[in-house]
Design a protein around this motif. Structure first.
Motif, PDB file in Angstrom:
ATOM      1  N   HIS A   1       0.876  -1.238   0.155  1.00 54.14           N
ATOM      2  CA  HIS A   1       0.182   0.089  -0.034  1.00 54.14           C
ATOM      3  C   HIS A   1       0.856   1.299   0.004  1.00 54.14           C
ATOM      4  CE1 HIS A   1      -2.343  -3.342   1.706  1.00 54.14           C
ATOM      5  NE2 HIS A   1      -3.595  -2.673   0.942  1.00 54.14           N
ATOM      6  N   SER A   2       1.880   1.227  -0.625  1.00 57.24           N
ATOM      7  CA  SER A   2       2.943   2.386  -0.746  1.00 57.24           C
ATOM      8  C   SER A   2       2.474   3.627  -1.255  1.00 57.24           C
ATOM      9  CB  SER A   2       4.051   1.958  -1.403  1.00 57.24           C
ATOM     10  OG  SER A   2       3.811   1.812  -2.901  1.00 57.24           O
ATOM     11  N   GLU A   3       1.235   3.367  -2.023  1.00 57.38           N
ATOM     12  CA  GLU A   3       0.333   4.723  -2.601  1.00 57.38           C
ATOM     13  C   GLU A   3       0.038   5.608  -1.668  1.00 57.38           C
ATOM     14  OE1 GLU A   3       0.014   1.756  -3.843  1.00 57.38           O
ATOM     15  OE2 GLU A   3       0.016   1.571  -5.630  1.00 57.38           O
ATOM     16  N   LEU A   4      -0.087   5.085  -0.306  1.00 57.31           N
ATOM     17  CA  LEU A   4      -0.820   5.765   0.746  1.00 57.31           C
ATOM     18  C   LEU A   4       0.304   7.136   1.150  1.00 57.31           C
ATOM     19  CD1 LEU A   4      -2.249   3.104   3.174  1.00 57.31           C
ATOM     20  CD2 LEU A   4      -3.595   4.765   1.593  1.00 57.31           C
ATOM     21  N   GLY A   5       1.545   6.696   0.685  1.00 58.97           N
ATOM     22  CA  GLY A   5       2.520   7.753   0.958  1.00 58.97           C
ATOM     23  C   GLY A   5       2.187   9.066   0.109  1.00 58.97           C
ATOM     24  N   VAL A   6       1.647   8.855  -1.090  1.00 56.05           N
ATOM     25  CA  VAL A   6       1.331   9.817  -1.927  1.00 56.05           C
ATOM     26  C   VAL A   6       0.069  10.584  -1.299  1.00 56.05           C
ATOM     27  CG1 VAL A   6       0.513  10.448  -4.371  1.00 56.05           C
ATOM     28  CG2 VAL A   6       2.251   8.910  -3.858  1.00 56.05           C
ATOM     29  N   CYS A   7      -0.951  10.005  -0.773  1.00 53.60           N
ATOM     30  CA  CYS A   7      -2.064  10.366  -0.269  1.00 53.60           C
ATOM     31  C   CYS A   7      -1.683  11.363   0.835  1.00 53.60           C
ATOM     32  CB  CYS A   7      -2.923   9.202   0.263  1.00 53.60           C
ATOM     33  SG  CYS A   7      -3.512   8.213  -0.964  1.00 53.60           S
ATOM     34  N   VAL A   8      -0.815  10.857   1.910  1.00 55.23           N
ATOM     35  CA  VAL A   8      -0.293  11.600   3.082  1.00 55.23           C
ATOM     36  C   VAL A   8       0.312  12.875   2.265  1.00 55.23           C
ATOM     37  CG1 VAL A   8       1.289  11.812   4.781  1.00 55.23           C
ATOM     38  CG2 VAL A   8       0.120   9.746   4.447  1.00 55.23           C
ATOM     39  N   LEU A   9       1.172  12.947   1.289  1.00 54.73           N
ATOM     40  CA  LEU A   9       1.798  14.199   0.825  1.00 54.73           C
ATOM     41  C   LEU A   9       0.733  15.035   0.221  1.00 54.73           C
ATOM     42  CD1 LEU A   9       4.582  15.483   0.025  1.00 54.73           C
ATOM     43  CD2 LEU A   9       4.218  14.245  -2.471  1.00 54.73           C
ATOM     44  N   LEU A  10      -0.241  14.439  -0.562  1.00 52.07           N
ATOM     45  CA  LEU A  10      -1.331  15.381  -1.023  1.00 52.07           C
ATOM     46  C   LEU A  10      -2.366  15.978  -0.004  1.00 52.07           C
ATOM     47  CD1 LEU A  10      -2.402  13.219  -3.970  1.00 52.07           C
ATOM     48  CD2 LEU A  10      -1.416  15.315  -4.230  1.00 52.07           C
TER      49      LEU A  10
END
Length: 176
Positions: free
Chosen positions: A20-29
């Protein structure tokens, strides 16, 4: 339970995070959206604006959009959605990154930032355009500097004279 089911099931939190590494992009956004909204809402503006759209409108819309995209992406990732790997239509993904080009472009941008005040935009911009063309592979040593100078002067005239955005003219513009 079959052996394949056992292998597919994550055993540790580390593999869950990797899946679920895409959650890092979610946190950044989410952080970027919160920053933009905070900045927009605490902005001091002149209350005598003309028309319904003021200077806070676009930053608020952008910040809210970032928050909405962050939440929608997080929901998609938690439901099992995954980003698709780069298709590589025009690049060969088996080749390593071209660090020479990246470093040349970085150097050109930094040199422009340092030289724009003492030399002015027309000269620094010409160096930027020519340096970027060279870094990206153009080797027309007679044509590229002329095109770069023309683009730089055109950009200077459009921004400085037509749009009213003052750019540093440097020694050349003081002589004209």
């Amino acid at each position: 339970m079959t052996p394949t089911e056992t292998q597919e099931r994550p055993d540790t939190g580390k593999s869950w995070l990797r899946d679920h590494s895409e959650l890092g992009v979610c946190v950044l956004l989410l952080a970027l959206g919160a920053l933009v909204l905070t900045d927009a809402l605490t902005m001091n503006v002149d209350l005598t604006q003309r028309g319904p759209v003021g200077p806070k409108t676009v930053p608020i819309v952008v910040g809210a959009g970032l928050l909405v995209v962050a939440v929608l992406l997080a929901v998609d990732v938690l439901r099992g959605g995954r980003g698709e790997a780069e298709g590589g239509e025009d690049i060969d993904l088996s080749e390593p990154a071209d660090w020479r080009t990246v470093l040349l472009l970085t150097g050109v941008f930094l040199a422009t930032a340092v030289l724009i005040e003492p030399l002015g935009f027309p000269i620094a911009g010409a160096l930027l355009f020519w340096g970027a063309a060279y870094a990206l592979g153009s080797r027309h040593l007679q044509r590229d500097p002329l095109i770069a100078a023309g683009l730089s002067l055109l950009t200077y005239v459009v921004f400085n004279n037509l749009l009213g955005v003052p750019l540093p003219g440097g020694p050349l513009m003081g002589a004209l």
